[in-house]
Scaffold this motif. Structure first.
Motif, PDB file in Angstrom:
ATOM      1  N   MET A   1      61.045  28.210  -0.971  1.00 21.01           N
ATOM      2  CA  MET A   1      60.820  28.986   0.129  1.00 21.01           C
ATOM      3  C   MET A   1      61.356  30.352  -0.130  1.00 21.01           C
ATOM      4  SD  MET A   1      60.622  27.118   3.667  1.00 21.01           S
ATOM      5  CE  MET A   1      59.492  25.514   3.894  1.00 21.01           C
ATOM      6  N   ASP A  15      53.729  31.031   7.096  1.00 21.99           N
ATOM      7  CA  ASP A  15      53.490  29.954   5.963  1.00 21.99           C
ATOM      8  C   ASP A  15      54.560  29.133   5.728  1.00 21.99           C
ATOM      9  OD1 ASP A  15      50.919  31.126   5.326  1.00 21.99           O
ATOM     10  OD2 ASP A  15      51.882  32.754   3.842  1.00 21.99           O
ATOM     11  N   ASP A  16      55.813  29.689   5.652  1.00 23.71           N
ATOM     12  CA  ASP A  16      57.252  28.694   5.873  1.00 23.71           C
ATOM     13  C   ASP A  16      56.928  27.502   6.854  1.00 23.71           C
ATOM     14  OD1 ASP A  16      58.189  30.346   3.873  1.00 23.71           O
ATOM     15  OD2 ASP A  16      59.129  31.603   5.567  1.00 23.71           O
ATOM     16  N   ARG A  18      54.098  26.464   7.902  1.00 21.19           N
ATOM     17  CA  ARG A  18      53.154  25.396   7.572  1.00 21.19           C
ATOM     18  C   ARG A  18      53.550  24.678   6.349  1.00 21.19           C
ATOM     19  NH1 ARG A  18      48.157  29.664   8.305  1.00 21.19           N
ATOM     20  NH2 ARG A  18      47.311  29.017  10.435  1.00 21.19           N
ATOM     21  N   GLY A  19      54.268  25.240   5.550  1.00 18.82           N
ATOM     22  CA  GLY A  19      54.934  24.292   4.469  1.00 18.82           C
ATOM     23  C   GLY A  19      55.748  23.296   4.837  1.00 18.82           C
ATOM     24  N   GLN A  21      55.256  21.760   7.870  1.00 18.35           N
ATOM     25  CA  GLN A  21      54.739  20.784   8.488  1.00 18.35           C
ATOM     26  C   GLN A  21      54.344  19.898   7.304  1.00 18.35           C
ATOM     27  OE1 GLN A  21      51.029  21.903  10.421  1.00 18.35           O
ATOM     28  NE2 GLN A  21      51.681  20.939  12.236  1.00 18.35           N
ATOM     29  N   LYS A  22      53.875  20.342   6.122  1.00 18.74           N
ATOM     30  CA  LYS A  22      53.309  19.493   5.271  1.00 18.74           C
ATOM     31  C   LYS A  22      54.567  18.622   4.611  1.00 18.74           C
ATOM     32  CE  LYS A  22      49.542  22.473   3.531  1.00 18.74           C
ATOM     33  NZ  LYS A  22      49.031  23.315   2.403  1.00 18.74           N
ATOM     34  N   MET A  23      55.695  19.162   4.481  1.00 20.51           N
ATOM     35  CA  MET A  23      56.707  18.704   4.147  1.00 20.51           C
ATOM     36  C   MET A  23      57.096  17.392   4.884  1.00 20.51           C
ATOM     37  SD  MET A  23      60.467  20.155   2.819  1.00 20.51           S
ATOM     38  CE  MET A  23      59.560  21.105   1.834  1.00 20.51           C
ATOM     39  N   ASP A 160      65.431  27.406   6.560  1.00 19.78           N
ATOM     40  CA  ASP A 160      64.699  26.375   6.498  1.00 19.78           C
ATOM     41  C   ASP A 160      64.793  25.535   7.556  1.00 19.78           C
ATOM     42  OD1 ASP A 160      64.151  26.766   3.733  1.00 19.78           O
ATOM     43  OD2 ASP A 160      65.496  25.519   2.871  1.00 19.78           O
ATOM     44  N   THR A 167      57.692  23.746  13.416  1.00 24.59           N
ATOM     45  CA  THR A 167      56.442  22.996  13.335  1.00 24.59           C
ATOM     46  C   THR A 167      56.371  22.411  14.872  1.00 24.59           C
ATOM     47  OG1 THR A 167      57.888  20.957  13.002  1.00 24.59           O
ATOM     48  CG2 THR A 167      56.835  22.183  10.982  1.00 24.59           C
TER      49      THR A 167
END
Length: 409
Positions: A1, A15-16, A18-19, A21-23, A160, A167
């Motif tokens: 990021m 976007d951070d 959302r990233g 959330q995927k992680m 981070d 989320t």
């Protein structure tokens, strides 16, 4: 990021989040959203409870800790991580590190509750007890990081971590798309900042309200000054939000995106915890109950539907007992009285008869005969009573005085 200047709005983006959330897929639970009929009637609009107290490790902290540690470079992971916490962050770092195969050392105050110490060890961290307050523990962890090269995992002051906490906001919008107000407890501000970034990017009309304990309210003076300032000796039962100074990164986000910061007192926190237990059947720690305390303190101030974030449920059983007693007293359902009576056979039985006549349930009796303040024929009795509300408390006091007893307190 990639992030901009610490404290700027560009430090964490949608976007951070959302990233993150995927992680976190398959790691953190998408926690339940429960409606509360009782709070809905009180507030005059639908109220939903976002149950992060049911998250793995018992709080939202796993989200931010995992995203932060997962983003470390291989050489940083090899050096291990270190954290300082009285409980929730400790457990989040411990589990995240274990899942990612990273050695974690967690510094905790010597007075930290035993269940939190045990849980942190069981999640795989090496626990070191140091200091009596979190500030001392934090200094020890930072010194350890400087000496060993371990990466310090801050509980709230890192992009981070904030992205991971954000989320929760994405889940709220998925579970309650019509939400009008989100109420969230605040210590250093990481959770409120993350939720605000995610929600305001997608629904700028949603009102975000942060809640702090009156005895540890570092955000109101900081927002007034335009920069983070410290509150000396923060004191509150809500250890999860007992922070003396906002984080630099979350402060910039809160300043721009959080609509209001409210404070709640200890009586309100106790009453909120009791309400969550009795009416929602949820075990919530005082910090996690702070949004509910805010709803109780100002029920007409929140456009609905309202989502209250129950951020954690890691409450020490001993503290729970004290808080519940405090909450019952605040609601007039628990009464402690001291009074004097004549020290003669049958006097205590007569007193108990007066209490029975007004339907007060005696929980405990303490009988003192040897205090130098007492007369030769006097005794002092302290009674702990279960009562039915303020009106019943007043009725008990009136009955005792009518029966001729001197009520001391």
């Amino acid at each position: 990021m990639s992030y901009g200047t610490a404290g700027s709005l560009r430090s964490v983006t949608l976007d951070d989040v959302r990233g993150a959330q995927k992680m976190l897929s398959g790691v953190a639970r998408a926690t339940a959203m429960e409606g509360s009929r009782h709070l809905s009637q009180l507030v005059g609009t639908p109220v939903h409870l976002k149950c992060e107290n049911l998250q793995r490790t018992g709080s939202f902290k796993l989200r931010g800790a995992y995203v932060r540690i997962a983003g470390l470079l291989p050489e940083e992971r090899a050096a291990g991580v270190v954290a300082a916490s009285a409980g929730n962050h400790a457990q989040g770092v411990a589990l995240a590190s274990s899942l990612l195969g990273v050695h974690a050392t967690v510094f905790m105050p010597r007075g930290a509750p035993l269940p939190k110490i045990s849980a942190t060890r069981e999640y795989g961290a090496e626990v070191r007890l140091h200091g009596q307050v979190v500030d001392e523990t934090l200094a020890a962890a930072e010194e350890y990081a400087a000496e060993t090269g371990a990466v310090f995992i801050h509980p709230f002051d890192h992009p981070d971590v904030i992205a991971g906490q954000g989320t929760v906001g994405l889940e709220i919008l998925e579970q309650c798309p019509e939400v009008g107000t989100i109420v969230v407890g605040m210590g250093g501000g990481g959770l409120a900042a993350g939720i605000a970034v995610a929600v305001k990017a997608l629904r700028p009309d949603v009102r975000i309200v942060g809640v702090q304990a009156e005895g540890a309210a570092c955000y109101p003076p900081s927002l007034a000054a335009g920069r983070p300032v410290s509150v000396e000796h923060p004191v509150t039962m809500a250890d999860g939000i007992r922070v003396g100074r906002p984080g630099v990164v979350p402060f910039g986000i809160v300043d721009e995106l959080v609509d209001e910061v409210r404070t709640v007192g200890e009586d309100q926190l106790s009453a909120a915890l009791l309400l969550c237990l009795e009416r929602a059947k949820l075990v919530v720690e005082p910090a996690g109950a702070s949004p509910v305390a805010a709803l109780l303190g100002g029920p007409g101030a929140f456009p609905g539907p309202v989502v209250a974030v129950l951020s954690g449920g890691n409450v020490d059983p001993v503290l729970m007992q004290r808080v519940l007693r405090h909450g019952m007293a605040a609601q007039g359902r628990y009464l402690a009285v001291r009074l004097r009576l004549t020290d003669r056979p049958g006097a205590l039985a007569t007193l108990l008869g007066v209490l029975s006549a007004v339907d007060a349930n005696v929980l405990d009796v303490s009988h003192v005969r040897t205090d130098p303040r007492l007369g030769l024929t006097e005794a002092e009795v302290e009674l702990h009573l279960e009562t039915k509300g303020p009106a019943h408390c007043a009725e008990v006091g009136h009955a005792l005085r009518e029966a001729g007893y001197t009520v001391i307190g």
